[in-house]
Write a protein that holds these residues in place. Structure first.
Motif, PDB file in Angstrom:
ATOM      1  N   ALA A   1      13.104  -7.620 -15.190  1.00  0.00           N
ATOM      2  CA  ALA A   1      13.492  -6.263 -14.536  1.00  0.00           C
ATOM      3  C   ALA A   1      12.240  -4.979 -15.189  1.00  0.00           C
ATOM      4  O   ALA A   1      11.407  -4.607 -14.534  1.00  0.00           O
ATOM      5  CB  ALA A   1      14.730  -5.397 -14.810  1.00  0.00           C
ATOM      6  N   ASP A   2      11.726  -5.884 -16.073  1.00  0.00           N
ATOM      7  CA  ASP A   2      10.265  -5.522 -16.780  1.00  0.00           C
ATOM      8  C   ASP A   2       8.909  -6.132 -16.572  1.00  0.00           C
ATOM      9  O   ASP A   2       7.929  -5.856 -16.935  1.00  0.00           O
ATOM     10  CB  ASP A   2      10.458  -5.701 -18.248  1.00  0.00           C
ATOM     11  N   ARG A   3       9.232  -6.898 -15.873  1.00  0.00           N
ATOM     12  CA  ARG A   3       7.826  -8.160 -15.046  1.00  0.00           C
ATOM     13  C   ARG A   3       7.236  -7.315 -14.327  1.00  0.00           C
ATOM     14  O   ARG A   3       8.280  -6.013 -13.311  1.00  0.00           O
ATOM     15  CB  ARG A   3       8.466  -8.985 -14.335  1.00  0.00           C
ATOM     16  N   PRO A   4       5.915  -7.100 -13.682  1.00  0.00           N
ATOM     17  CA  PRO A   4       5.533  -6.223 -13.477  1.00  0.00           C
ATOM     18  C   PRO A   4       5.589  -7.079 -11.822  1.00  0.00           C
ATOM     19  O   PRO A   4       5.810  -8.241 -11.163  1.00  0.00           O
ATOM     20  CB  PRO A   4       4.144  -6.174 -13.058  1.00  0.00           C
TER      21      PRO A   4
ATOM     22  N   ARG B   1      16.098   8.926 -20.949  1.00  0.00           N
ATOM     23  CA  ARG B   1      16.191   7.810 -21.363  1.00  0.00           C
ATOM     24  C   ARG B   1      16.511   6.075 -21.010  1.00  0.00           C
ATOM     25  O   ARG B   1      17.174   5.765 -19.957  1.00  0.00           O
ATOM     26  CB  ARG B   1      17.555   8.644 -21.545  1.00  0.00           C
ATOM     27  N   LEU B   2      15.899   5.602 -21.962  1.00  0.00           N
ATOM     28  CA  LEU B   2      15.777   4.058 -21.101  1.00  0.00           C
ATOM     29  C   LEU B   2      16.203   2.816 -21.269  1.00  0.00           C
ATOM     30  O   LEU B   2      16.686   2.439 -20.399  1.00  0.00           O
ATOM     31  CB  LEU B   2      14.135   3.906 -22.501  1.00  0.00           C
ATOM     32  N   THR B   3      17.473   3.778 -22.137  1.00  0.00           N
ATOM     33  CA  THR B   3      18.577   2.993 -22.710  1.00  0.00           C
ATOM     34  C   THR B   3      18.899   2.573 -20.879  1.00  0.00           C
ATOM     35  O   THR B   3      19.850   2.067 -20.566  1.00  0.00           O
ATOM     36  CB  THR B   3      19.564   3.032 -23.443  1.00  0.00           C
ATOM     37  N   ALA B   4      19.291   4.291 -20.737  1.00  0.00           N
ATOM     38  CA  ALA B   4      20.151   4.523 -18.800  1.00  0.00           C
ATOM     39  C   ALA B   4      19.041   3.664 -18.214  1.00  0.00           C
ATOM     40  O   ALA B   4      19.703   3.893 -17.022  1.00  0.00           O
ATOM     41  CB  ALA B   4      20.600   6.187 -19.224  1.00  0.00           C
ATOM     42  N   GLU B   5      18.113   3.717 -18.475  1.00  0.00           N
ATOM     43  CA  GLU B   5      16.720   3.377 -17.194  1.00  0.00           C
ATOM     44  C   GLU B   5      17.048   1.456 -17.115  1.00  0.00           C
ATOM     45  O   GLU B   5      17.385   1.349 -16.204  1.00  0.00           O
ATOM     46  CB  GLU B   5      15.606   3.801 -16.768  1.00  0.00           C
ATOM     47  N   ARG B   6      17.503   0.939 -18.496  1.00  0.00           N
ATOM     48  CA  ARG B   6      17.294  -0.060 -18.245  1.00  0.00           C
ATOM     49  C   ARG B   6      18.557  -0.545 -17.579  1.00  0.00           C
ATOM     50  O   ARG B   6      18.690  -1.890 -17.079  1.00  0.00           O
ATOM     51  CB  ARG B   6      17.348  -0.789 -19.653  1.00  0.00           C
ATOM     52  N   ALA B   7      19.814  -0.023 -18.075  1.00  0.00           N
ATOM     53  CA  ALA B   7      21.149  -0.738 -17.449  1.00  0.00           C
ATOM     54  C   ALA B   7      21.063  -0.198 -16.089  1.00  0.00           C
ATOM     55  O   ALA B   7      21.677  -1.276 -14.852  1.00  0.00           O
ATOM     56  CB  ALA B   7      22.166   0.530 -18.080  1.00  0.00           C
ATOM     57  N   GLU B   8      20.242   0.623 -15.344  1.00  0.00           N
ATOM     58  CA  GLU B   8      20.222   0.864 -14.257  1.00  0.00           C
ATOM     59  C   GLU B   8      19.700   0.091 -13.354  1.00  0.00           C
ATOM     60  O   GLU B   8      19.921  -1.042 -12.462  1.00  0.00           O
ATOM     61  CB  GLU B   8      19.950   2.165 -13.575  1.00  0.00           C
ATOM     62  N   ALA B   9      18.675   0.024 -13.948  1.00  0.00           N
ATOM     63  CA  ALA B   9      17.751  -2.005 -13.269  1.00  0.00           C
ATOM     64  C   ALA B   9      18.590  -2.957 -13.417  1.00  0.00           C
ATOM     65  O   ALA B   9      18.528  -3.497 -12.714  1.00  0.00           O
ATOM     66  CB  ALA B   9      16.552  -2.103 -13.776  1.00  0.00           C
ATOM     67  N   ARG B  10      19.364  -3.128 -13.975  1.00  0.00           N
ATOM     68  CA  ARG B  10      20.102  -4.818 -14.856  1.00  0.00           C
ATOM     69  C   ARG B  10      20.665  -5.222 -13.282  1.00  0.00           C
ATOM     70  O   ARG B  10      21.500  -5.625 -13.206  1.00  0.00           O
ATOM     71  CB  ARG B  10      20.486  -4.744 -15.722  1.00  0.00           C
ATOM     72  N   ARG B  11      21.842  -3.408 -13.169  1.00  0.00           N
ATOM     73  CA  ARG B  11      22.653  -3.553 -12.280  1.00  0.00           C
ATOM     74  C   ARG B  11      22.310  -4.340 -10.986  1.00  0.00           C
ATOM     75  O   ARG B  11      22.264  -4.745 -10.607  1.00  0.00           O
ATOM     76  CB  ARG B  11      23.292  -1.747 -12.214  1.00  0.00           C
ATOM     77  N   TRP B  12      21.203  -3.256 -10.495  1.00  0.00           N
ATOM     78  CA  TRP B  12      20.254  -3.387  -9.434  1.00  0.00           C
ATOM     79  C   TRP B  12      19.649  -4.904  -9.218  1.00  0.00           C
ATOM     80  O   TRP B  12      19.807  -5.787  -8.162  1.00  0.00           O
ATOM     81  CB  TRP B  12      19.279  -2.528  -8.981  1.00  0.00           C
TER      82      TRP B  12
ATOM     83  N   ARG C   1       0.659  -1.077   0.112  1.00  0.00           N
ATOM     84  CA  ARG C   1      -0.054  -0.145   0.083  1.00  0.00           C
ATOM     85  C   ARG C   1       0.741   0.873  -0.394  1.00  0.00           C
ATOM     86  O   ARG C   1       0.584   2.182  -0.154  1.00  0.00           O
ATOM     87  CB  ARG C   1      -1.126  -0.497   0.974  1.00  0.00           C
ATOM     88  N   LEU C   2       2.272   0.848   0.604  1.00  0.00           N
ATOM     89  CA  LEU C   2       2.668   2.714   1.020  1.00  0.00           C
ATOM     90  C   LEU C   2       4.104   2.075   0.118  1.00  0.00           C
ATOM     91  O   LEU C   2       4.797   3.675   0.177  1.00  0.00           O
ATOM     92  CB  LEU C   2       2.636   2.905   2.210  1.00  0.00           C
ATOM     93  N   GLY C   3       4.390   1.577  -0.045  1.00  0.00           N
ATOM     94  CA  GLY C   3       6.317   1.476  -0.205  1.00  0.00           C
ATOM     95  C   GLY C   3       6.275   0.688  -1.611  1.00  0.00           C
ATOM     96  O   GLY C   3       7.701   1.254  -2.406  1.00  0.00           O
ATOM     97  N   ALA C   4       5.593   0.969  -2.699  1.00  0.00           N
ATOM     98  CA  ALA C   4       5.479   0.965  -4.203  1.00  0.00           C
ATOM     99  C   ALA C   4       4.791   0.519  -5.366  1.00  0.00           C
ATOM    100  O   ALA C   4       3.197   0.882  -4.671  1.00  0.00           O
ATOM    101  CB  ALA C   4       6.721  -0.521  -5.024  1.00  0.00           C
ATOM    102  N   VAL C   5       4.426   0.803  -5.915  1.00  0.00           N
ATOM    103  CA  VAL C   5       3.492   1.422  -6.792  1.00  0.00           C
ATOM    104  C   VAL C   5       3.554  -0.678  -7.863  1.00  0.00           C
ATOM    105  O   VAL C   5       3.893  -1.026  -8.973  1.00  0.00           O
ATOM    106  CB  VAL C   5       3.450   2.007  -8.208  1.00  0.00           C
ATOM    107  N   MET C   6       2.899  -1.456  -7.358  1.00  0.00           N
ATOM    108  CA  MET C   6       2.415  -2.749  -7.908  1.00  0.00           C
ATOM    109  C   MET C   6       2.113  -3.068  -9.078  1.00  0.00           C
ATOM    110  O   MET C   6       2.511  -3.825  -9.891  1.00  0.00           O
ATOM    111  CB  MET C   6       1.268  -3.756  -6.972  1.00  0.00           C
ATOM    112  N   THR C   7       1.326  -2.134 -10.156  1.00  0.00           N
ATOM    113  CA  THR C   7       0.998  -2.158 -10.885  1.00  0.00           C
ATOM    114  C   THR C   7       2.612  -2.181 -12.233  1.00  0.00           C
ATOM    115  O   THR C   7       2.553  -2.926 -13.351  1.00  0.00           O
ATOM    116  CB  THR C   7      -0.178  -1.902 -11.405  1.00  0.00           C
ATOM    117  N   MET C   8       3.037  -1.385 -11.757  1.00  0.00           N
ATOM    118  CA  MET C   8       4.135  -1.178 -12.038  1.00  0.00           C
ATOM    119  C   MET C   8       5.317  -2.229 -12.337  1.00  0.00           C
ATOM    120  O   MET C   8       5.403  -2.755 -11.370  1.00  0.00           O
ATOM    121  CB  MET C   8       4.414  -0.606 -11.594  1.00  0.00           C
ATOM    122  N   SER C   9       6.320  -1.757 -13.307  1.00  0.00           N
ATOM    123  CA  SER C   9       7.248  -3.552 -13.677  1.00  0.00           C
ATOM    124  C   SER C   9       8.212  -3.224 -12.362  1.00  0.00           C
ATOM    125  O   SER C   9       8.149  -1.764 -11.626  1.00  0.00           O
ATOM    126  CB  SER C   9       8.258  -3.072 -14.514  1.00  0.00           C
ATOM    127  N   MET C  10       9.170  -3.765 -11.871  1.00  0.00           N
ATOM    128  CA  MET C  10      10.728  -3.461 -11.300  1.00  0.00           C
ATOM    129  C   MET C  10      11.617  -2.092 -11.603  1.00  0.00           C
ATOM    130  O   MET C  10      11.838  -1.133 -10.603  1.00  0.00           O
ATOM    131  CB  MET C  10      11.115  -5.044 -11.362  1.00  0.00           C
TER     132      MET C  10
END
Length: 532
Positions: free
Chosen positions: A411-414, A389-400, A360-369
């Motif tokens: 990373a693109d999974r809800p 910049r989607l390329t930069a965002e995807r690179a950041e997601a891969r790192r985390w 309820r308070l920590g995340a938006v569950m319908t959004m992707s990781m």
């Protein structure tokens, strides 16, 4: 693994002579389930006897949820697997749509605005239910159903006003209502996630009564102390397979943890940083059951906040972050005073907050990781014209994804499709990537399995090693002792004691909490009048 553990995989241990089994009420044989090339459950066989409480444990993703959905008829097993249940005459028959099996899920499935009577009546044909005599009879019936579990519940009051254990008892009473014979199986899927210690004891007493009447119980939990306290037998799932089982009374934590995780989980407690740089200064904080709390937090230090439910402990972090407006007091972060109720200034000052209620308070569950991860700090990912910049965002997601050991690494999974432990790792990561000065954590491992818990502890350690000051509010004494340099005990909204060094043990902390609560209760009790 200890000799008492019965191995089901190479190297799992030494088998022992099995104890005599009670009459079987549920038999699962060679059960498998495959999703798009992924084997979620792999050749699982187990059984539950009359009057027996069987615990099923394992990390998130081990196959526990898949097993429950197969038992409930939500999923169909791969060819070759069978599920048989007792029909009340001593025979086992193929399960049909969960018949003979009854389920209590983590959210209980109750409507909070309705009364106990109304929740028990849902789905039942009642005829003239709005005629006063019939309605009175429904209240009597609801009282009788819940009283079987030793509960004195106001069946006319909204369920939202009941304690967590009372709500769970209502759910059990509803699940058992209408049983044609007592030889059914009740499945409890993580029912105690948000329970206080006393509430757990009340629920367990109710569950034992169900078993004593001849039902079989499957208890799914990540809390090993609860498993030892309640279960007769324990089975361990890992990667969809049953890897070990044992008589619960013969278990020790080390062997069970090794079976669950596959390796030993070492003590996560970090060494104190020794830094003298004060990051957080709190003086006379007031609001939301907090009344005059003061504390200091240094860079690289992990400090716990303990206390019974209602002591104010559970509101400290929200007041500091500004998501709950404080009535008074002063909060300084990095030498800058934070305005009451101003979350924006807290974030800009370097504060990060992971609340207990991640859904309820920590995340938006319908959004992707990926979207959840980058949401708190998008500025660094914007181009010259302000676009993301989607390329930069995807690179950041891969790192985390690698940093938090996300499973599966998609990373693109809800976010809603991940297990609870992986959701919590993402919620923590979204703030860690901002490199905060202050990390505020409420119940950071609530509802997660032991493997995810170890990963979260490692993330907290790394943050502290980088100089982040961490304040952890938790009802889990073992957790606080494991990860904290010192622990502050809160009662009646203020710090009443502090434990650190050799004095910081689980036994000492539990005793301190109980002692503080006892003093509180006795001080609130009216003094008897003295006859003159």
């Amino acid at each position: 693994m200890t000799p008492e553990m019965v191995g089901h995989a190479p190297g799992a241990g030494v088998a022992t002579q099995p104890a005599p089994q009670p009459r079987v009420l549920l038999r699962v044989a060679h059960l498998s389930k495959t999703f798009v090339g992924t084997r979620a459950l792999d050749d699982l066989s187990l059984q539950v006897g009359a009057g027996e409480i069987l615990a099923v444990v394992g990390q998130n993703g081990s196959g526990k949820s898949t097993l429950v959905k197969l038992l409930a008829g939500i999923h169909q097993p791969d060819p070759g697997g069978t599920i048989e249940v007792g029909d009340g005459s001593g025979r086992l028959v193929p399960a049909r749509d969960g018949r003979g099996l009854h389920f209590i899920h983590q959210d209980l499935g109750l409507l909070p605005t309705l009364s106990t009577t109304e929740n028990l009546d849902l789905g039942r044909p009642l005829g003239s239910r709005w005629i006063t005599p019939a309605r009175r009879g429904e209240h009597v019936r609801a009282q009788r159903l819940t009283a079987r579990f030793g509960a004195a519940i106001d069946v006319r009051a909204p369920v939202a006003l009941l304690s967590p254990a009372e709500r769970a008892i209502v759910a059990i009473a509803r699940a058992m209502d209408g049983w044609e014979h007592p030889e059914n199986v009740l499945v409890l899927d993580e029912p105690t996630t948000a329970f206080h210690r006393d509430e757990v004891a009340r629920l367990f007493e109710a569950v034992r009564r169900v078993a004593a009447a001849g039902a079989g119980i499957i208890f799914i939990s990540h809390r090993l102390d609860e498993v030892r306290a309640l279960a007769d037998r324990v089975v361990v799932l890992r990667d969809g397979r049953l890897v070990a089982e044992a008589v619960a009374g013969q278990l020790d934590d080390d062997s069970l943890v090794r079976a669950i995780v596959g390796t030993a989980v070492t003590d996560a407690r970090p060494a104190a940083s020794g830094s003298e740089a004060v990051v957080l200064e709190v003086d006379d904080l007031r609001g939301a059951r907090v009344d005059g709390l003061s504390l200091r937090l240094r860079a690289g230090e992990v400090v716990g906040v303990s206390g019974v439910l209602g002591s104010g402990r559970e509101n400290v972090n929200a007041l500091l972050f500004g998501s709950v407006r404080r009535r008074g007091g002063r909060v300084r972060l990095g030498g800058t005073e934070l305005a009451p109720g101003d979350v924006t200034s807290a974030i800009e000052g370097g504060a990060a907050f992971v609340p207990a209620d991640r859904h309820r308070l920590g995340a938006v569950m319908t959004m992707s990781m990926r979207e959840n991860l980058t949401l708190p700090a998008l500025r660094r990912l914007r181009g010259r014209l302000g676009g993301l910049r989607l390329t930069a965002e995807r690179a950041e997601a891969r790192r985390w994804v690698d940093e938090v050991e996300l499973r599966p690494p998609l990373a693109d999974r809800p976010l809603s499709t991940f297990s609870g432990g992986n959701q919590q790792k993402v919620v923590l990561a979204r703030w860690l990537r901002t490199n905060p000065r202050l990390l505020l954590l409420d119940e950071p491992t609530q509802g997660v399995d032991i493997g995810a818990k170890a990963a979260i502890y490692r993330l907290i350690q790394r943050a502290a090693a980088r100089g982040t000051a961490v304040l952890v509010s938790s009802a889990d004494a073992k957790e606080l002792v494991s990860i904290c340099d010192r622990v502050l005990l809160v009662e009646r909204g203020r710090v009443v004691a502090e434990l650190e060094g050799p004095a910081l043990t689980e036994t000492a902390l539990v005793h301190a909490v109980v002692r503080a609560d006892s003093v509180h209760q006795s001080s609130d009790r009216p003094r008897p009048e003295v006859a003159t």
